[in-house]
Write a protein that holds these residues in place. Structure first.
Motif, short mmCIF file in Angstrom:
data_model
loop_
_atom_site.label_atom_id
_atom_site.label_comp_id
_atom_site.label_asym_id
_atom_site.label_seq_id
_atom_site.Cartn_x
_atom_site.Cartn_y
_atom_site.Cartn_z
N ASN A 11 -12.14 5.53 -24.45
CA ASN A 11 -10.81 5.13 -23.98
C ASN A 11 -10.77 3.61 -23.69
O ASN A 11 -11.48 3.12 -22.82
N ALA A 13 -8.53 1.80 -22.25
CA ALA A 13 -8.10 1.46 -20.90
C ALA A 13 -9.27 1.58 -19.91
O ALA A 13 -9.45 0.72 -19.04
N ASP A 14 -10.07 2.63 -20.10
CA ASP A 14 -11.22 2.82 -19.22
C ASP A 14 -12.22 1.68 -19.39
O ASP A 14 -12.78 1.19 -18.41
N THR A 16 -11.57 -1.29 -20.36
CA THR A 16 -10.97 -2.49 -19.76
C THR A 16 -11.19 -2.51 -18.24
O THR A 16 -11.58 -3.54 -17.68
N LEU A 17 -10.93 -1.36 -17.61
CA LEU A 17 -11.13 -1.27 -16.15
C LEU A 17 -12.59 -1.52 -15.81
O LEU A 17 -12.92 -2.22 -14.86
N GLU A 20 -13.48 -5.02 -15.99
CA GLU A 20 -12.79 -5.75 -14.93
C GLU A 20 -13.63 -5.83 -13.67
O GLU A 20 -13.67 -6.84 -12.98
N PHE A 21 -14.30 -4.70 -13.36
CA PHE A 21 -15.01 -4.64 -12.08
C PHE A 21 -16.53 -4.69 -12.21
O PHE A 21 -17.25 -4.53 -11.23
N SER A 89 -13.61 11.54 -14.92
CA SER A 89 -12.52 11.78 -13.97
C SER A 89 -12.53 13.25 -13.52
O SER A 89 -11.79 13.64 -12.64
N SER A 90 -13.38 14.06 -14.15
CA SER A 90 -13.41 15.48 -13.79
C SER A 90 -14.23 15.69 -12.51
O SER A 90 -15.33 15.17 -12.37
N SER A 91 -13.66 16.44 -11.58
CA SER A 91 -14.43 16.80 -10.38
C SER A 91 -14.76 18.28 -10.43
O SER A 91 -15.02 18.92 -9.42
N LYS A 110 -14.51 8.97 -11.64
CA LYS A 110 -13.64 7.79 -11.76
C LYS A 110 -12.53 7.97 -10.73
O LYS A 110 -11.73 8.90 -10.84
N MET A 112 -9.17 7.60 -8.52
CA MET A 112 -7.77 7.37 -8.85
C MET A 112 -7.33 5.99 -8.30
O MET A 112 -6.68 5.22 -8.98
N ASP A 113 -7.72 5.76 -7.06
CA ASP A 113 -7.32 4.51 -6.41
C ASP A 113 -8.18 3.37 -6.95
O ASP A 113 -9.41 3.48 -7.02
N ILE A 114 -7.50 2.31 -7.35
CA ILE A 114 -8.20 1.22 -8.03
C ILE A 114 -9.27 0.56 -7.15
O ILE A 114 -10.34 0.19 -7.62
N ASP A 115 -8.99 0.47 -5.86
CA ASP A 115 -9.98 -0.15 -4.95
C ASP A 115 -11.21 0.75 -4.83
O ASP A 115 -12.35 0.27 -4.85
#
Lengths: 139, 488
Positions: A11, A13-14, A16-17, A20-21, A89-91, A110, A112-115
């Motif tokens: 993905n 977008a993933d 990219t995130l 980013e961090f 993202s699966s729990s 992963k 949900m909250d970006i922080d």
């Protein structure tokens, strides 16, 4: 000296995130499907090239699943020492158990909250690089 | 005993239960015994005074009576069934056996007639006829197949309706063994659960099995087998009464099919809810993540309106996330396998209170927990229910200091646990609605609003085969009642 990290994620977008961090001084290799990742690791092994020091796997990949890839890595004598983290993202309990039963070194969700996401990502990457760092002498 | 002894003769004459009358050739009575007066109701005097046609001869029977006399005179020695008349006028059937006593010169000296009152006999006869008739009517009109069998099952009698039911005539079956007609898969069961049990002469066993019709198809029969035992309890024959239950059986199969369809469709729906909510989270994480990232990274280069838009996207994403999480939680509750164990409810309530400790303290809430039973529960799940109810009771508090009373009442085969609050209450029209998924009775004011909380509570209680409902308190607030059966 920079650390080598292989991230298998399809993905955009993933990815990219993640980028980013990602902490600094990390040499990131991103591969977007399981088979290519297998091929890549196989080639490194054959050529005696430098292997990644940490592998991060998504579960849902377009061809083979992250679990399959995990099995291959942990089944290979040349690779099984590399800390491999499932990042999903699966729990779902089933997914978590599945990961550990295939000898994953960790299962990180992963957030949900970006922080929270950024905090978690930085922590586990630092943790594994620090933990597996060998003393200067042996290097 | 010499017959010449007149006293002895009289005693015997009067002791005989049948009427006897001795008549001379002119038809006048010479002697009549006691029984004759009893049968007819006329006294000796009345009978002796009577001249033919006698007082006990009904007018309508005179022809038959004289014909009987004539026959007797002709030498016939037979019984005549006639009607006699009582003193009160009622007619009654009699059997008359007349015999002619001749003098030495061959003339008729007198007639001796023995008269048997047939009233009782006729009554019995009629009763018997009626009973037989009833049986016949029953056999001919019942839709149930009635059969009699030897001990090995061979048909001895088969009621005529077998033709309509199975297509065979009774004669085709009589002498045959029913096992030849049973469905092969049912034979062993019939032997074990019906035949052998009936032979023990206990409670007649009942069994449902398949019998092959003449056309080769099978009929479902519901059969009760009655043993016919001799007086010493030895079973000698078997009687079976069978009913065609094919329609019921087919309905049952259809019901089973529908139930399994329903179960599968429910499972699919649960699976769908799980997959959907999980897969929905992925793109949502991107919307939320990147809108925040945009706001953070480019805050300085964007104007206030743009930043406000980003905030709106972020808020929407958060709300959606809660909805999806709740949906996921609901579908998980649904698909989760519940393991019930005897659980001290008071312990569960304490844990539920602990989980809400901060909220309770902040609101200065008073909680009063009564005597609580040990019930068969899934402790983790039931704790969620009470934690949710406690949380709601405080969250939707009124001006008054929150007060929660938790109590239990025992009924015959269940307990009702009540959680009573003094909060803002719920409109009676919403009593049902609040248990629906995504429905809330109070306006959406905080992001952590229940929404699906009570729907999950209901689901958990239902998985305990229980019920949950709301009652309006007389003063303030509501009471949530939870019924839990003692046996799950």
């Amino acid at each position: 000296m920079s650390k080598r990290l292989l991230y298998v994620e399809d993905n955009f977008a993933d990815v990219t995130l993640f980028k980013e961090f990602l902490p600094e001084h990390i040499e990131l290799m991103v591969i977007s499907n399981g088979e290519q990742a297998q091929e890549y690791l196989g080639k490194l092994e054959k050529n005696g090239s430098l292997l990644p020091e940490l592998i991060v796997l998504d579960i849902n990949l377009p061809d083979i699943s992250g679990f399959e890839l995990l099995k291959t890595i942990k089944g290979s004598e040349a690779l099984n020492h590399i800390p491999t983290i499932m990042f999903s993202s699966s729990s779902n309990e089933r997914d978590v158990k599945n990961a550990y039963s295939h000898a994953a070194n960790g299962y990180v969700t992963k957030e949900m909250d970006i922080d929270d996401y950024s905090h978690k990502l930085k922590s586990f990457i630092r943790y594994w690089f620090k933990t597996t760092e060998l003393p200067e002498v042996i290097q | 005993m010499p017959l010449s002894n007149l006293e002895n003769f009289k005693t015997i004459f009067n002791a005989i239960s049948d009427g006897i009358s001795i008549i001379d050739p002119d038809g006048n009575h010479i002697a009549v015994n006691e029984a004759m007066t009893k049968i007819t109701g006329f006294s000796h005097e009345e009978i002796y005074a009577s001249r033919p046609p006698h007082c006990y001869w009904p007018e309508e029977e005179l022809d038959n009576i004289s014909a009987a006399f004539d026959k007797t005179l002709d030498g016939a020695s037979v019984d005549f069934e006639l009607l006699f008349k009582k003193k009160d006028g009622t007619r009654f059937p009699v059997s008359v056996y007349p015999s002619e006593i001749k003098s030495d010169d061959g003339d008729t000296k007198y007639f001796v007639a023995t008269i048997k009152d047939l009233t009782e006999h006729k009554k019995q006869q009629q009763l018997l006829n009626e009973t037989q008739f009833n049986y016949q009517v029953l056999l001919e009109n019942t839709t149930e197949l009635v059969c009699r069998h030897t001990l090995d099952g061979t048909f001895l009698f088969v009621s005529a309706n077998v033709q309509d039911l199975l297509g065979y005539s009774p004669d085709e079956l009589i002498g045959k063994n029913p096992y030849l007609y049973h469905h092969p898969d049912d034979v062993e069961r019939i032997k074990r659960e019906s035949h052998e049990i009936a032979m023990q002469n206990d409670k007649p066993p009942r069994i449902i099995y398949r019998f092959r019709k003449k056309d080769g198809t099978y009929l479902w029969l519901d059969t009760i087998t009655h043993p016919l035992a001799s007086s010493d309890g030895e079973v000698e024959q078997l009687v079976t009464v069978s009913r065609d239950v094919t329609d019921t059986k087919e309905l049952e199969f259809e019901l089973k099919r529908n139930l399994s369809d329903l179960k599968r469709s429910n499972e699919e729906l649960e699976n769908f809810a799980y997959v959907a909510s999980h897969d929905l989270k992925e793109p949502l994480r991107m919307i939320s993540g990147f809108s925040r990232l945009l706001g953070k990274k480019y805050a300085d280069s964007l104007d206030d309106v743009a930043n406000q838009y980003i905030q709106i996207i972020d808020d929407g994403a958060k709300r959606l996330e809660i909805l999806i999480s709740n949906l996921l939680s609901y579908s998980r509750t649904n698909s989760k396998e519940f393991v019930f164990e005897p659980t001290e409810l008071s312990g569960v309530i304490q844990e539920a209170l602990e989980a809400n400790r901060q909220l309770l303290d902040e609101n200065d809430a008073v909680v009063n927990v009564g005597q609580l039973p040990v019930l068969n529960l899934e402790p983790v799940q039931i704790k969620r229910v009470f934690a949710n109810l406690i949380q709601n009771a405080v969250k939707y508090r009124s001006e008054a200091k929150p007060r929660i009373d938790i109590s239990s009442k025992k009924f015959k085969d269940h307990h009702v646990i009540s959680v009573r609050d003094n909060g803002v209450g719920i409109q009676p029209k919403d009593f049902e609605r609040v248990f629906q998924i995504f429905k809330r009775s109070v306006p959406l004011e905080d992001q952590n609003g229940v929404g699906i909380g009570l729907a999950i509570c209901k689901k958990i209680v239902e998985k305990h085969q229980g019920q949950i409902w709301i009652e309006q308190n007389e003063d303030q607030g509501v009471t949530f009642n939870i019924l839990i059966p003692d046996k799950i």
